[in-house]
Write an enzyme that holds these catalytic residues in place. Structure first.
Site, mmCIF file in Angstrom:
data_model
loop_
_atom_site.group_PDB
_atom_site.id
_atom_site.type_symbol
_atom_site.label_atom_id
_atom_site.label_comp_id
_atom_site.label_asym_id
_atom_site.label_seq_id
_atom_site.Cartn_x
_atom_site.Cartn_y
_atom_site.Cartn_z
ATOM 1 C CG ASP A 138 -1.895 1.351 1.017
ATOM 2 O OD1 ASP A 138 -2.559 1.659 -0.088
ATOM 3 O OD2 ASP A 138 -2.401 1.577 2.322
ATOM 4 C CE1 TYR A 140 -0.089 9.238 4.039
ATOM 5 C CE2 TYR A 140 2.196 10.107 3.900
ATOM 6 C CZ TYR A 140 1.002 10.163 4.228
ATOM 7 O OH TYR A 140 0.805 10.926 5.091
ATOM 8 C CG HIS A 145 -3.904 11.281 2.674
ATOM 9 N ND1 HIS A 145 -4.973 11.275 3.396
ATOM 10 C CD2 HIS A 145 -3.174 10.327 3.037
ATOM 11 C CE1 HIS A 145 -4.659 10.332 4.219
ATOM 12 N NE2 HIS A 145 -3.529 9.583 4.193
ATOM 13 C CD GLU A 209 -5.627 5.326 4.565
ATOM 14 O OE1 GLU A 209 -5.004 4.557 3.722
ATOM 15 O OE2 GLU A 209 -5.201 5.970 5.249
ATOM 16 C CD GLU A 211 -5.259 3.200 -0.290
ATOM 17 O OE1 GLU A 211 -4.376 2.304 -1.064
ATOM 18 O OE2 GLU A 211 -4.864 3.352 0.959
ATOM 19 C CG ASP A 243 -5.530 0.984 3.483
ATOM 20 O OD1 ASP A 243 -5.579 0.037 4.160
ATOM 21 O OD2 ASP A 243 -4.465 1.562 3.925
ATOM 22 N NE ARG A 247 -7.301 7.280 9.328
ATOM 23 C CZ ARG A 247 -6.540 6.943 8.084
ATOM 24 N NH1 ARG A 247 -5.593 6.611 8.203
ATOM 25 N NH2 ARG A 247 -7.213 7.284 7.111
ATOM 26 C CD GLN A 250 -2.279 5.046 10.516
ATOM 27 O OE1 GLN A 250 -3.556 4.950 10.388
ATOM 28 N NE2 GLN A 250 -1.446 5.165 9.476
ATOM 29 C CE LYS A 263 -3.102 2.494 7.364
ATOM 30 N NZ LYS A 263 -4.047 3.428 6.084
ATOM 31 C CB THR A 267 -7.912 -4.448 2.202
ATOM 32 O OG1 THR A 267 -6.734 -4.128 3.159
ATOM 33 C CG2 THR A 267 -7.569 -3.621 1.053
ATOM 34 C CB THR A 369 -5.576 8.439 1.439
ATOM 35 O OG1 THR A 369 -5.345 7.171 2.264
ATOM 36 C CG2 THR A 369 -6.887 9.025 1.341
ATOM 37 C CD GLU A 383 -7.312 13.486 4.000
ATOM 38 O OE1 GLU A 383 -7.165 14.434 3.154
ATOM 39 O OE2 GLU A 383 -7.223 12.044 3.602
#
Ligand code: MN
Length: 440
Positions: A138, A140, A145, A209, A211, A243, A247, A250, A263, A267, A369, A383
């Site tokens: 995955d 980023y 983002h 997320e 994606e 995804d 949070r 994480q 994570k 998925t 994301t 966000e």
């Protein structure tokens, strides 16, 4: 880059009327691949192609002798319970089957030669993962983002490496599911705000997320990097990908090695893989804002500069259990485009292999994301709600509202993707849906 040919002609129509409906995700110019069976049946899973409101059963087309010799092997392998063997045939086979299906289903051909059983209603089928996924990574790669997330923690800019390489981590395959997946809210270690020590508790900051999933279409031998000019030959197609992210877990676990349990619990991918052939009319330039550095030479070439991007439009909607019960449907949260991404799929693939890592057919790369340049284009709830500080208000049945800082049990998250521009046929990705189950 894949060529634009007669299969992209916006004037082309199918004798299957539903494929010609304005707004259909699956016109004759698309022809995405998936794996299906009749819903609730014990039939074998098998490969098919979406057209209008139907699924083309490729195995039945082969049996009925509908296909020209050049496409028979490709169709027979694509009819298997996973698409890997078909994909491994390579781009000329993918193109031969696309051309053959187009010829069979586009006007002025007629349906006379097609067995009726080879066209199932999409509403009557269920899907399995279309691939045997060996490895999942995955990325980023949205600077919007990355900047949005940084600001939440008082960090003014992206980390110095972001502008020079597509950042990624190795993900988890066993928990990847297909659209419709029910996602159990994870429990884990998290440290409540202001607390000194962590607790073991259900995730309170459950997020999605937005994606895309990039499907690897050709292997590279161990020790042999894929140069940027060959990278797209190693990509078969693209699907939607959620995804799911915990949070709070994480935030506590990820220093210094990156995300792990936050994570790896789920998925979700869409059932249909849209091919790079179908996406050919929607390529766009690789562009960065003034002042952003040019990539190092091994990550850029003229073809990437001219057309490395994809103008894939994306939306997120949220359907709470209460809205579902009241028949109110989903609330739109976000709309953006993949064209704003800082790194292209080819750059991600080349970077992944630059140390010699061998990718295999069916491997899956998450794009990272996808957030666009404005606040309304944010690809994660983190966000949109400023880490829960500005909850979303979902209108309810009798003028009441529901508040969401993060996902609640029973919430369904729905992604859609499509490509649309004047003078080009609109194509779509269908839907990627997942529903949150309460923690055990
Ligand atoms: Mn991600």
């Amino acid at each position: 880059m894949r060529p634009i040919d007669f299969t992209h002609d916006p004037a082309a129509r199918s004798w299957l009327v539903s494929a010609n409906q304005p707004g259909s995700d699956f016109p004759i110019q698309n022809l995405p691949f998936g794996v299906f069976r009749r819903a609730g049946s014990a039939e074998p899973w098998r490969g098919g192609v979406a057209l209008g409101d139907r699924v083309i059963d490729l195995g039945l087309l082969v049996q009925a002798g509908c296909l020209p010799p050049a496409a028979v092997e490709a169709a027979a392998l694509a009819a298997r319970p996973q698409l890997n063997d078909f994909i491994a045939l390579g781009p000329s086979a993918w193109q031969a089957l696309r051309h053959a299906l187009f010829a069979l289903f586009a006007l002025p051909n007629t349906p006379a030669t097609i067995p009726a059983a080879a066209l199932l209603e999409q509403s009557e089928v269920e899907h399995a993962l279309p691939l045997r996924i060996g490895d999942y990574s995955d990325f980023y790669t949205s600077i919007h983002h990355a900047l949005n997330i940084g600001k939440l923690f008082g960090i003014p800019d992206v980390s110095p490496n972001f502008r020079w390489l597509p950042i990624a981590y190795h993900g988890r395959v066993s928990s990847i599911g297909v659209s419709g997946q029910a996602v159990r809210r994870p429990r884990g270690q998290l440290r409540p705000p202001g607390a000194e020590t962590p607790v073991h508790a259900p995730c309170a900051w459950l997020d999605y997320e937005l994606e895309l999933g990039l499907v690897v279409g050709a292997a590279n031998p161990l020790g042999e990097p894929v140069p940027i000019g060959r990278a797209e030959e190693h990509l078969f197609g693209i699907c939607l990908l959620n995804d799911w992210s915990a949070r709070d877990i994480q935030g506590w676990e990820m220093a210094p090695l990156g995300p792990f349990l936050a994570k790896n619990f789920a998925t979700t991918v869409s059932p249909w893989i849209v091919t790079l052939e179908a996406l050919a009319p929607y390529r766009c330039a690789f562009e960065r804002a003034p002042g952003e550095p040019a990539p190092l030479p091994h990550l850029i070439d003229d073809a990437q500069r001219a057309q490395g991007g994809f103008d894939i439009r994306l939306s997120v909607a949220l359907e709470s259990a209460a809205r579902r019960a009241a028949g109110l449907g989903a609330v739109p949260l976000t709309e953006t485009s993949f064209r704003h991404q800082y790194w292209t799929p080819a750059q991600m693939l080349t970077h992944h292999t630059e140390g010699g890592c061998n990718l295999q057919v069916g491997d899956l790369l998450g794009s990272g994301t996808i957030s666009g340049p404005t606040a309304a284009e944010a690809g994660a709830m983190m966000e949109l709600t400023q880490a829960g500080r500005q909850p979303l208000q979902l209108p309810g049945a009798q003028g009441d509202t529901e508040s969401r800082g993060f996902l609640a049990d029973g919430d369904a998250v729905i992604f859609r993707g499509w490509c649309e521009a004047s003078g080009r046929a609109r194509i779509g990705f269908g839907e990627c849906r997942g529903t949150v189950l309460p923690a055990l």
